[in-house]
Scaffold this motif. Sequence first.
Motif, PDB file in Angstrom:
ATOM      1  N   SER A  12       0.829  -1.210   0.000  1.00  0.00           N
ATOM      2  CA  SER A  12       0.000   0.000   0.000  1.00  0.00           C
ATOM      3  C   SER A  12       0.857   1.250   0.000  1.00  0.00           C
ATOM      4  CB  SER A  12      -0.927   0.014   1.215  1.00  0.00           C
ATOM      5  OG  SER A  12      -1.808  -1.079   1.167  1.00  0.00           O
ATOM      6  N   ALA A  13       1.956   1.231   0.745  1.00  0.00           N
ATOM      7  CA  ALA A  13       2.862   2.386   0.779  1.00  0.00           C
ATOM      8  C   ALA A  13       3.538   2.569  -0.575  1.00  0.00           C
ATOM      9  CB  ALA A  13       3.906   2.199   1.878  1.00  0.00           C
ATOM     10  N   LEU A  14       3.954   1.481  -1.198  1.00  0.00           N
ATOM     11  CA  LEU A  14       4.598   1.556  -2.519  1.00  0.00           C
ATOM     12  C   LEU A  14       3.660   2.129  -3.571  1.00  0.00           C
ATOM     13  CD1 LEU A  14       6.517  -1.838  -2.542  1.00  0.00           C
ATOM     14  CD2 LEU A  14       7.547   0.449  -2.562  1.00  0.00           C
ATOM     15  N   ASP A  15       2.367   1.889  -3.407  1.00  0.00           N
ATOM     16  CA  ASP A  15       1.393   2.381  -4.382  1.00  0.00           C
ATOM     17  C   ASP A  15       1.303   3.906  -4.427  1.00  0.00           C
ATOM     18  OD1 ASP A  15       0.762  -0.171  -5.207  1.00  0.00           O
ATOM     19  OD2 ASP A  15      -1.047  -0.323  -3.962  1.00  0.00           O
ATOM     20  N   ILE A  16       1.689   4.595  -3.330  1.00  0.00           N
ATOM     21  CA  ILE A  16       1.550   6.054  -3.339  1.00  0.00           C
ATOM     22  C   ILE A  16       2.874   6.812  -3.247  1.00  0.00           C
ATOM     23  CG2 ILE A  16      -0.756   5.893  -2.300  1.00  0.00           C
ATOM     24  CD1 ILE A  16       0.809   7.449   0.115  1.00  0.00           C
ATOM     25  N   VAL A  17       3.986   6.114  -3.065  1.00  0.00           N
ATOM     26  CA  VAL A  17       5.266   6.810  -2.939  1.00  0.00           C
ATOM     27  C   VAL A  17       5.581   7.549  -4.241  1.00  0.00           C
ATOM     28  CG1 VAL A  17       6.772   4.918  -3.710  1.00  0.00           C
ATOM     29  CG2 VAL A  17       7.613   6.576  -2.051  1.00  0.00           C
ATOM     30  N   THR A  18       6.190   8.732  -4.115  1.00  0.00           N
ATOM     31  CA  THR A  18       6.555   9.538  -5.277  1.00  0.00           C
ATOM     32  C   THR A  18       8.046   9.837  -5.220  1.00  0.00           C
ATOM     33  OG1 THR A  18       6.235  11.665  -4.170  1.00  0.00           O
ATOM     34  CG2 THR A  18       4.276  10.661  -5.196  1.00  0.00           C
ATOM     35  N   GLU A  19       8.543  10.570  -6.194  1.00  0.00           N
ATOM     36  CA  GLU A  19       9.950  10.985  -6.194  1.00  0.00           C
ATOM     37  C   GLU A  19      10.274  11.874  -4.998  1.00  0.00           C
ATOM     38  OE1 GLU A  19      12.579  10.285  -8.299  1.00  0.00           O
ATOM     39  OE2 GLU A  19      11.298   8.766  -9.192  1.00  0.00           O
ATOM     40  N   GLU A  20       9.276  12.569  -4.458  1.00  0.00           N
ATOM     41  CA  GLU A  20       9.480  13.511  -3.357  1.00  0.00           C
ATOM     42  C   GLU A  20       9.257  12.890  -1.989  1.00  0.00           C
ATOM     43  OE1 GLU A  20       7.273  14.419  -6.009  1.00  0.00           O
ATOM     44  OE2 GLU A  20       9.031  15.211  -7.026  1.00  0.00           O
ATOM     45  N   THR A  21       8.816  11.640  -1.939  1.00  0.00           N
ATOM     46  CA  THR A  21       8.518  11.027  -0.649  1.00  0.00           C
ATOM     47  C   THR A  21       9.364   9.782  -0.411  1.00  0.00           C
ATOM     48  OG1 THR A  21       6.671   9.773  -1.600  1.00  0.00           O
ATOM     49  CG2 THR A  21       6.149  11.895  -0.571  1.00  0.00           C
ATOM     50  N   LEU A  22       9.416   9.397   0.838  1.00  0.00           N
ATOM     51  CA  LEU A  22      10.162   8.221   1.273  1.00  0.00           C
ATOM     52  C   LEU A  22       9.216   7.303   2.029  1.00  0.00           C
ATOM     53  CD1 LEU A  22      13.181  10.178   2.787  1.00  0.00           C
ATOM     54  CD2 LEU A  22      13.148   9.020   0.587  1.00  0.00           C
ATOM     55  N   ILE A  23       9.635   6.049   2.166  1.00  0.00           N
ATOM     56  CA  ILE A  23       8.866   5.094   2.961  1.00  0.00           C
ATOM     57  C   ILE A  23       9.729   4.681   4.151  1.00  0.00           C
ATOM     58  CG2 ILE A  23       7.745   2.837   3.059  1.00  0.00           C
ATOM     59  CD1 ILE A  23       7.380   2.988   0.026  1.00  0.00           C
ATOM     60  N   PHE A  24       9.133   4.728   5.331  1.00  0.00           N
ATOM     61  CA  PHE A  24       9.786   4.233   6.533  1.00  0.00           C
ATOM     62  C   PHE A  24       8.922   3.142   7.120  1.00  0.00           C
ATOM     63  CE2 PHE A  24      11.617   8.363   6.008  1.00  0.00           C
ATOM     64  CZ  PHE A  24      12.928   8.209   6.415  1.00  0.00           C
ATOM     65  N   ALA A  25       9.569   2.125   7.691  1.00  0.00           N
ATOM     66  CA  ALA A  25       8.856   1.078   8.410  1.00  0.00           C
ATOM     67  C   ALA A  25       9.062   1.328   9.897  1.00  0.00           C
ATOM     68  CB  ALA A  25       9.386  -0.293   8.028  1.00  0.00           C
ATOM     69  N   GLN A  26       8.021   1.090  10.655  1.00  0.00           N
ATOM     70  CA  GLN A  26       8.111   1.213  12.106  1.00  0.00           C
ATOM     71  C   GLN A  26       7.758  -0.129  12.726  1.00  0.00           C
ATOM     72  OE1 GLN A  26       5.477   4.076  13.929  1.00  0.00           O
ATOM     73  NE2 GLN A  26       6.390   3.785  15.942  1.00  0.00           N
ATOM     74  N   ASP A  27       8.670  -0.652  13.531  1.00  0.00           N
ATOM     75  CA  ASP A  27       8.395  -1.891  14.247  1.00  0.00           C
ATOM     76  C   ASP A  27       7.375  -1.597  15.337  1.00  0.00           C
ATOM     77  OD1 ASP A  27      10.202  -3.388  12.758  1.00  0.00           O
ATOM     78  OD2 ASP A  27      11.862  -2.971  14.120  1.00  0.00           O
ATOM     79  N   LEU A  28       6.306  -2.399  15.360  1.00  0.00           N
ATOM     80  CA  LEU A  28       5.259  -2.199  16.356  1.00  0.00           C
ATOM     81  C   LEU A  28       5.390  -3.157  17.536  1.00  0.00           C
ATOM     82  CD1 LEU A  28       2.201  -1.637  13.995  1.00  0.00           C
ATOM     83  CD2 LEU A  28       3.644   0.073  15.121  1.00  0.00           C
ATOM     84  N   ASN A  29       5.980  -4.326  17.279  1.00  0.00           N
ATOM     85  CA  ASN A  29       6.187  -5.291  18.364  1.00  0.00           C
ATOM     86  C   ASN A  29       7.314  -6.249  17.985  1.00  0.00           C
ATOM     87  OD1 ASN A  29       5.135  -7.425  16.737  1.00  0.00           O
ATOM     88  ND2 ASN A  29       3.057  -6.916  17.377  1.00  0.00           N
ATOM     89  N   LYS A  30       7.621  -7.146  18.884  1.00  0.00           N
ATOM     90  CA  LYS A  30       8.732  -8.083  18.662  1.00  0.00           C
ATOM     91  C   LYS A  30       8.346  -9.252  17.764  1.00  0.00           C
ATOM     92  CE  LYS A  30      11.064  -6.788  22.812  1.00  0.00           C
ATOM     93  NZ  LYS A  30      12.002  -7.139  23.821  1.00  0.00           N
ATOM     94  N   ASN A  31       7.078  -9.345  17.384  1.00  0.00           N
ATOM     95  CA  ASN A  31       6.613 -10.419  16.501  1.00  0.00           C
ATOM     96  C   ASN A  31       6.733 -10.051  15.032  1.00  0.00           C
ATOM     97  OD1 ASN A  31       5.926 -11.981  18.729  1.00  0.00           O
ATOM     98  ND2 ASN A  31       3.886 -11.071  18.853  1.00  0.00           N
ATOM     99  N   GLY A  32       7.305  -8.879  14.738  1.00  0.00           N
ATOM    100  CA  GLY A  32       7.506  -8.479  13.356  1.00  0.00           C
ATOM    101  C   GLY A  32       6.412  -7.595  12.781  1.00  0.00           C
ATOM    102  N   MET A  33       5.411  -7.252  13.570  1.00  0.00           N
ATOM    103  CA  MET A  33       4.352  -6.383  13.068  1.00  0.00           C
ATOM    104  C   MET A  33       4.917  -4.989  12.819  1.00  0.00           C
ATOM    105  SD  MET A  33       0.646  -5.550  14.717  1.00  0.00           S
ATOM    106  CE  MET A  33      -0.166  -6.995  14.060  1.00  0.00           C
ATOM    107  N   LYS A  34       4.545  -4.414  11.672  1.00  0.00           N
ATOM    108  CA  LYS A  34       5.060  -3.115  11.268  1.00  0.00           C
ATOM    109  C   LYS A  34       3.932  -2.240  10.737  1.00  0.00           C
ATOM    110  CE  LYS A  34       9.411  -5.088   9.556  1.00  0.00           C
ATOM    111  NZ  LYS A  34       9.657  -5.644  10.836  1.00  0.00           N
ATOM    112  N   LYS A  35       4.221  -0.949  10.691  1.00  0.00           N
ATOM    113  CA  LYS A  35       3.400  -0.050   9.897  1.00  0.00           C
ATOM    114  C   LYS A  35       4.369   0.710   9.005  1.00  0.00           C
ATOM    115  CE  LYS A  35       2.934   3.856  13.092  1.00  0.00           C
ATOM    116  NZ  LYS A  35       1.974   4.689  13.817  1.00  0.00           N
ATOM    117  N   PHE A  36       3.852   1.222   7.909  1.00  0.00           N
ATOM    118  CA  PHE A  36       4.682   1.892   6.914  1.00  0.00           C
ATOM    119  C   PHE A  36       4.229   3.345   6.788  1.00  0.00           C
ATOM    120  CE2 PHE A  36       4.716  -2.584   6.161  1.00  0.00           C
ATOM    121  CZ  PHE A  36       6.066  -2.854   6.004  1.00  0.00           C
ATOM    122  N   ILE A  37       5.191   4.242   6.835  1.00  0.00           N
ATOM    123  CA  ILE A  37       4.928   5.671   6.810  1.00  0.00           C
ATOM    124  C   ILE A  37       5.471   6.239   5.514  1.00  0.00           C
ATOM    125  CG2 ILE A  37       5.395   7.876   7.954  1.00  0.00           C
ATOM    126  CD1 ILE A  37       5.960   4.929  10.054  1.00  0.00           C
TER     127      ILE A  37
END
Length: 142
Positions: free
Chosen positions: A22-47
């Motif tokens: 979903s993050a890759l679908d909207i990233v542009t030349e002017e934006t970046l994607i960061f992942a944030q670890d939410l827990n130790k089980n590997g759950m993440k959110k993407f900014i």
Amino acid sequence: MEHKKYKHLIELEMKEFNTLRSALDIVTEETLIFAQDLNKNGMKKFIVGSLEECTLKYKALTSRHWYECLLEHRPSRLFLDVESQDTINVQRLVEYVQKCTLLMFQKTVHFEILDACSAAKQSYHLIGDLVFKNIYHVGAFV
């Protein structure tokens, strides 16, 4: 968790997603994607946001478990991820890399040093202002 004093500085343009796709679908030349670890089980959110927006948000966090999702064929800043169980002299490392970039590119690189140390290990993310063609060129230099 965010520091309250920075909350008003965070732009509303940033977007958060549960999947990298979903993050890759909207990233542009002017934006970046960061992942944030939410827990130790590997759950993440993407900014997705501009460098300035993401930097403000990151600095407002008290729990800093973010990393940039590097895209294969996009320009990439010089970066070093340094981890050790021994003490690291980060300033000395920065000075060494600055000497190398001055020698090779006639440019003094300025670094932002992100401290992700814990009780178990020393961990630093060094992000320079020298931009390479892509992550492969960064790797070749390092």
